[in-house]
Design a protein around this motif. Structure first.
Motif, PDB file in Angstrom:
ATOM      1  N   LEU A   2       0.957  -1.158   0.015  1.00  0.00           N
ATOM      2  CA  LEU A   2      -0.111  -0.039  -0.040  1.00  0.00           C
ATOM      3  C   LEU A   2       0.838   1.287   0.043  1.00  0.00           C
ATOM      4  CD1 LEU A   2      -2.867   1.155   0.222  1.00  0.00           C
ATOM      5  CD2 LEU A   2      -2.469   1.234   2.606  1.00  0.00           C
ATOM      6  N   ASN A   3       1.027   1.967  -1.010  1.00  0.00           N
ATOM      7  CA  ASN A   3       1.820   3.241  -1.282  1.00  0.00           C
ATOM      8  C   ASN A   3       0.717   4.244  -1.655  1.00  0.00           C
ATOM      9  OD1 ASN A   3       4.291   1.986  -1.189  1.00  0.00           O
ATOM     10  ND2 ASN A   3       3.851   1.079  -3.261  1.00  0.00           N
ATOM     11  N   GLN A  26       0.552   0.482   9.444  1.00  0.00           N
ATOM     12  CA  GLN A  26       1.901   0.073   9.601  1.00  0.00           C
ATOM     13  C   GLN A  26       2.787   0.295   8.376  1.00  0.00           C
ATOM     14  OE1 GLN A  26       0.796  -3.817  10.970  1.00  0.00           O
ATOM     15  NE2 GLN A  26       0.008  -3.115  12.596  1.00  0.00           N
ATOM     16  N   LEU A  27       2.873   1.712   7.989  1.00  0.00           N
ATOM     17  CA  LEU A  27       3.524   2.098   6.734  1.00  0.00           C
ATOM     18  C   LEU A  27       4.567   2.627   7.037  1.00  0.00           C
ATOM     19  CD1 LEU A  27       0.251   3.416   4.920  1.00  0.00           C
ATOM     20  CD2 LEU A  27       1.392   1.185   4.309  1.00  0.00           C
ATOM     21  N   ILE A  28       5.549   3.032   6.365  1.00  0.00           N
ATOM     22  CA  ILE A  28       6.742   3.650   6.622  1.00  0.00           C
ATOM     23  C   ILE A  28       6.548   4.981   6.125  1.00  0.00           C
ATOM     24  CG2 ILE A  28       9.079   3.970   6.120  1.00  0.00           C
ATOM     25  CD1 ILE A  28       8.686   1.345   7.428  1.00  0.00           C
ATOM     26  N   HIS A  29       6.713   6.178   6.839  1.00  0.00           N
ATOM     27  CA  HIS A  29       6.707   7.444   6.351  1.00  0.00           C
ATOM     28  C   HIS A  29       7.561   8.012   5.821  1.00  0.00           C
ATOM     29  CE1 HIS A  29       6.238  12.100   7.854  1.00  0.00           C
ATOM     30  NE2 HIS A  29       5.385  11.912   6.880  1.00  0.00           N
ATOM     31  N   VAL A  30       7.658   8.668   4.524  1.00  0.00           N
ATOM     32  CA  VAL A  30       8.831   9.140   3.663  1.00  0.00           C
ATOM     33  C   VAL A  30       8.464  10.433   3.579  1.00  0.00           C
ATOM     34  CG1 VAL A  30      10.213   9.007   1.705  1.00  0.00           C
ATOM     35  CG2 VAL A  30       9.292   6.697   2.901  1.00  0.00           C
ATOM     36  N   LYS A  75      15.957   1.187   2.051  1.00  0.00           N
ATOM     37  CA  LYS A  75      16.203   0.565   3.347  1.00  0.00           C
ATOM     38  C   LYS A  75      15.127  -0.076   4.213  1.00  0.00           C
ATOM     39  CE  LYS A  75      18.878   4.731   4.533  1.00  0.00           C
ATOM     40  NZ  LYS A  75      18.768   6.203   5.335  1.00  0.00           N
ATOM     41  N   ASN A  76      13.944  -0.249   3.452  1.00  0.00           N
ATOM     42  CA  ASN A  76      12.799  -0.990   4.036  1.00  0.00           C
ATOM     43  C   ASN A  76      12.323  -1.893   3.131  1.00  0.00           C
ATOM     44  OD1 ASN A  76      12.377   0.926   6.669  1.00  0.00           O
ATOM     45  ND2 ASN A  76      12.824   2.325   5.147  1.00  0.00           N
ATOM     46  N   PRO A  77      12.940  -2.952   2.992  1.00  0.00           N
ATOM     47  CA  PRO A  77      12.454  -3.948   1.870  1.00  0.00           C
ATOM     48  C   PRO A  77      11.222  -4.832   2.466  1.00  0.00           C
ATOM     49  CG  PRO A  77      14.707  -4.632   2.746  1.00  0.00           C
ATOM     50  CD  PRO A  77      14.426  -3.320   3.453  1.00  0.00           C
ATOM     51  N   GLU A  78      11.115  -4.780   3.550  1.00  0.00           N
ATOM     52  CA  GLU A  78      10.032  -5.439   4.312  1.00  0.00           C
ATOM     53  C   GLU A  78       8.820  -4.785   4.414  1.00  0.00           C
ATOM     54  OE1 GLU A  78      10.401  -8.892   4.276  1.00  0.00           O
ATOM     55  OE2 GLU A  78      12.074  -8.588   3.478  1.00  0.00           O
ATOM     56  N   ALA A  79       8.815  -3.424   4.227  1.00  0.00           N
ATOM     57  CA  ALA A  79       7.617  -2.362   4.399  1.00  0.00           C
ATOM     58  C   ALA A  79       6.313  -3.113   3.556  1.00  0.00           C
ATOM     59  CB  ALA A  79       8.100  -1.339   4.060  1.00  0.00           C
ATOM     60  N   LYS A  80       5.297  -2.834   4.516  1.00  0.00           N
ATOM     61  CA  LYS A  80       3.908  -3.284   4.057  1.00  0.00           C
ATOM     62  C   LYS A  80       3.258  -1.985   2.976  1.00  0.00           C
ATOM     63  CE  LYS A  80       2.278  -5.594   7.956  1.00  0.00           C
ATOM     64  NZ  LYS A  80       1.243  -5.657   8.810  1.00  0.00           N
ATOM     65  N   GLY A  81       4.080  -1.084   3.075  1.00  0.00           N
ATOM     66  CA  GLY A  81       3.831   0.339   2.006  1.00  0.00           C
ATOM     67  C   GLY A  81       4.490   1.558   2.860  1.00  0.00           C
ATOM     68  N   GLY A 110      -2.919   5.352  -4.095  1.00  0.00           N
ATOM     69  CA  GLY A 110      -3.896   6.381  -4.039  1.00  0.00           C
ATOM     70  C   GLY A 110      -3.145   7.467  -3.682  1.00  0.00           C
ATOM     71  N   VAL A 111      -3.574   8.784  -3.824  1.00  0.00           N
ATOM     72  CA  VAL A 111      -3.244  10.132  -3.710  1.00  0.00           C
ATOM     73  C   VAL A 111      -4.212  10.760  -2.904  1.00  0.00           C
ATOM     74  CG1 VAL A 111      -2.358  12.349  -4.634  1.00  0.00           C
ATOM     75  CG2 VAL A 111      -1.843  10.325  -5.823  1.00  0.00           C
ATOM     76  N   ILE A 112      -3.852  11.547  -1.792  1.00  0.00           N
ATOM     77  CA  ILE A 112      -5.083  12.098  -0.760  1.00  0.00           C
ATOM     78  C   ILE A 112      -4.527  13.451  -0.885  1.00  0.00           C
ATOM     79  CG2 ILE A 112      -6.417  11.951   0.903  1.00  0.00           C
ATOM     80  CD1 ILE A 112      -5.640   9.049   1.340  1.00  0.00           C
ATOM     81  N   ALA A 113      -5.197  14.360  -1.462  1.00  0.00           N
ATOM     82  CA  ALA A 113      -4.807  15.818  -1.253  1.00  0.00           C
ATOM     83  C   ALA A 113      -5.733  16.398  -0.110  1.00  0.00           C
ATOM     84  CB  ALA A 113      -5.191  16.645  -2.538  1.00  0.00           C
TER      85      ALA A 113
END
Length: 189
Positions: A2-3, A26-30, A75-81, A110-113
């Protein structure tokens, strides 16, 4: 995977909402802004390159931004998104992000504005500046960053709208209300 891209002008609440969303999903914040500030603070080679640009409220060149973002994702190959906050800021960056994720067998779901008017943005960032003291939140730099968003960055939205990935959420509501609306959108993915 989920990106998501959380989109909005400075002060729209992207950082605040991202914190809540990464915990729930449980996503990674970039956050490119956070990454740039960390590089500047640690005086890395990248930090030295972008320090003056950020101090002037300018956008960092696409090639540097994309390389940094790819490094962070890798750096986060196991990320759920991932929740991308503050990126992409240009259509070429959006296209590069799509190509990068495609090479990894993924895509933007998806993109959320977050929609927030300029008066409210100015008020929020003035408050944030009092608390955090972020140098990029001073009045003159703030005007430039908001102007940059409405003059240039906002043009990324049609790129995603054509793909059927754009959703808009009223960012003028209370934090919990905005969060609930964001979750309703994300749960569809």
């Amino acid at each position: 995977m989920l990106n998501l891209v959380l989109f909005g002008p400075p002060g729209a609440g992207k950082g605040t909402q991202s914190e809540k969303l990464i915990e729930k999903y449980q996503l990674i914040h970039v956050s490119t802004g956070d990454l740039f500030r960390a590089h500047v603070k640690n005086q890395t080679e990248l930090g030295k390159k972008v320090s003056q640009l950020m101090a002037d409220g300018e956008l960092v060149p696409d090639a540097i931004t994309i390389a940094m973002l790819e490094e962070e994702v890798d750096k986060n190959p196991e990320a759920k998104g991932f929740v991308f906050d503050g990126f992409p800021r240009t259509v070429p960056q959006a296209a590069e992000l799509d190509l990068f994720l495609e090479r990894k067998g993924s895509k933007i779901a998806g993109v959320i504005a977050l929609d927030v008017d300029q008066l409210e943005l100015t008020k929020r960032i003035a408050e944030r500046h009092k608390v955090s003291g972020r140098p990029d939140d001073d009045a003159e730099k703030l005007k430039k960053r908001i102007s940059e968003y409405f003059d240039k960055t906002i043009h990324v939205l049609p790129y995603y709208e054509v793909q059927g990935k754009l959703n808009k959420v009223n960012g003028m509501n209370e934090i919990s209300t905005v969060y609930n609306h964001l979750c309703a959108v994300i749960d569809k993915y």
